[in-house]
Design an enzyme around this catalytic site. Structure first.
Site, short mmCIF file in Angstrom:
data_model
loop_
_atom_site.label_atom_id
_atom_site.label_comp_id
_atom_site.label_asym_id
_atom_site.label_seq_id
_atom_site.Cartn_x
_atom_site.Cartn_y
_atom_site.Cartn_z
N SER A 35 0.80 -1.23 0.00
CA SER A 35 0.00 0.00 0.00
C SER A 35 0.83 1.27 0.00
O SER A 35 0.31 2.35 -0.28
CB SER A 35 -0.94 0.01 1.21
N ASP A 327 -2.62 7.60 8.48
CA ASP A 327 -3.58 6.73 9.15
C ASP A 327 -2.81 5.79 10.08
O ASP A 327 -1.69 6.10 10.49
CB ASP A 327 -4.46 5.98 8.15
N HIS A 330 0.21 4.34 7.42
CA HIS A 330 0.80 4.95 6.22
C HIS A 330 1.25 6.39 6.44
O HIS A 330 0.64 7.12 7.21
CB HIS A 330 -0.22 4.92 5.08
#
Length: 362
Positions: A35, A327, A330
């Site tokens: 991600s 978050d 990340h």
């Protein structure tokens, strides 16, 4: 028209016929990972719950809309493209979706991203997120692209193209997250055994990329995982020492593995980026980089904004530039920009044996 002018015109025609611009430093970037560099592949996985397709993701991106990036704006893949004078490599799954069938070859030659949120080196890592593209599947998709491009441009031209392109690999974080959150995995493997298995499996996939044309590799280590808001939440807001220790041990093993892998194959050039050191630098010296909050997530709920993922109902910090973390896991766009600055022009503190600028020139 003189011979030299004709030669220049022919060269320019070749570049533009494949969508190249004269500002590009390399022909293409092929991206593999999780991600941290996913630019939307997971949006095409219908069963996946690991999607950044809702507010507040993308709040600082173009049109303030979510794009599948786990960030308030751009991520590392975008900034790498910018540094190299390239558009961001598009998600592979978007290129093979309905409506893009006639554009595949041109898009493939200009670079592709196979990165997928939740992905790990191990195939089973995505069980936590229901569905992602683990590294093995990403490389499988790349081999399909490779074979298609051979048919399109020929083996010789393709090898020349790929030998100058960058293969960016950002993977391993989810494997370690999974290990430290799974009592079953910890019963079956010591941390050292698990890390060794990660490195063995990664090497197999890197070899497949080499066997299919890859020569220049940008490979990132894992970050200071124990300092992510989700892990701090479990440790009275402090970094989890054991998780960070094994993050460092994995990175040390990765550097040794890369040296060994390079010695076993002709023509490999690589740049390793120590994400742990770069992240720790931001955490230890936040003011030097313009940050004021090194612990909390910008988007989330509860203590440290880390009790829940970034959701449409989440609390959002007023200034994303102040936060290292967007978050639970990340980085913010601001932090990602700093990381890529170090990837590209970083000293030996952050990159070895060369940085990305030197990799491009090699």
């Amino acid at each position: 028209m003189g011979f030299k002018a004709l030669l220049v015109c022919s060269f320019v025609l070749f570049f533009y016929s494949y969508g190249f611009s004269m500002a590009q430093m390399v022909p293409a970037v092929y991206v593999f990972g999780d991600s941290l560099v996913d630019v939307g592949n997971n949006n095409y996985l219908t069963l996946s719950i690991a999607k950044a397709n809702h507010r507040h993701y993308g709040i600082d991106f173009l049109n303030h809309k979510p794009t599948g990036r786990f960030s308030n704006g751009k991520n590392a893949a975008d900034f790498i493209g910018e540094k190299l004078g390239l558009a961001t490599s598009p998600p592979y799954l978007s290129l093979i979706s309905k409506g893009n069938k006639n554009e595949n070859n041109a898009s493939f030659i200009n670079g592709v991203s196979f990165a997928s949120a939740g992905a790990g080196i191990f195939d089973g890592t995505d069980e936590r997120y229901r569905q992602s593209l683990p590294l093995t599947k990403q490389v499988n998709y790349y081999t399909n692209v490779y074979e298609e491009l051979i048919r399109e441009v020929g083996a010789s031209a393709l090898q020349k193209h790929l030998s100058k392109s960058i293969f960016a690999v950002v993977i391993g974080n989810n494997d370690l997250f999974g290990y430290f959150e799974s009592s079953e995995l910890r019963k079956k493997n010591t941390p050292q055994q698990y890390v060794d298995s990660m490195l063995f499996s990664l090497k197999l996939q890197l070899q497949r990329l080499y066997d299919n044309g890859g020569r220049k590799f940008e490979i990132a280590g894992v970050g200071a995982l124990g300092c992510c808001p989700m892990f701090r939440l479990k440790n009275q807001t402090e970094c989890v020492v054991e998780t960070n220790y094994w993050s460092v041990q994995y990175n040390k093993g990765l550097q040794s593995m890369l040296k060994e892998w390079q010695s076993e194959n002709q023509g490999i050039i690589y740049s390793y980026f120590d994400t742990y050191v770069a992240m720790n630098d931001l955490i230890q010296n936040p003011a030097s980089y313009g940050f004021t909050d090194v612990k909390a997530a910008c988007c989330g709920l509860g203590e440290l904004n880390a009790r829940a993922p970034c959701l449409p109902v989440s609390h959002l910090c007023p200034n994303r530039q102040d936060h290292i973390f967007w978050d639970q896991f990340h980085p913010t766009e601001a932090a990602s920009r700093i990381f890529v600055d170090k990837i590209f022009d970083g000293s030996s503190t952050y990159t070895s044996p060369i940085n990305m600028r030197q990799l491009v020139a090699a």
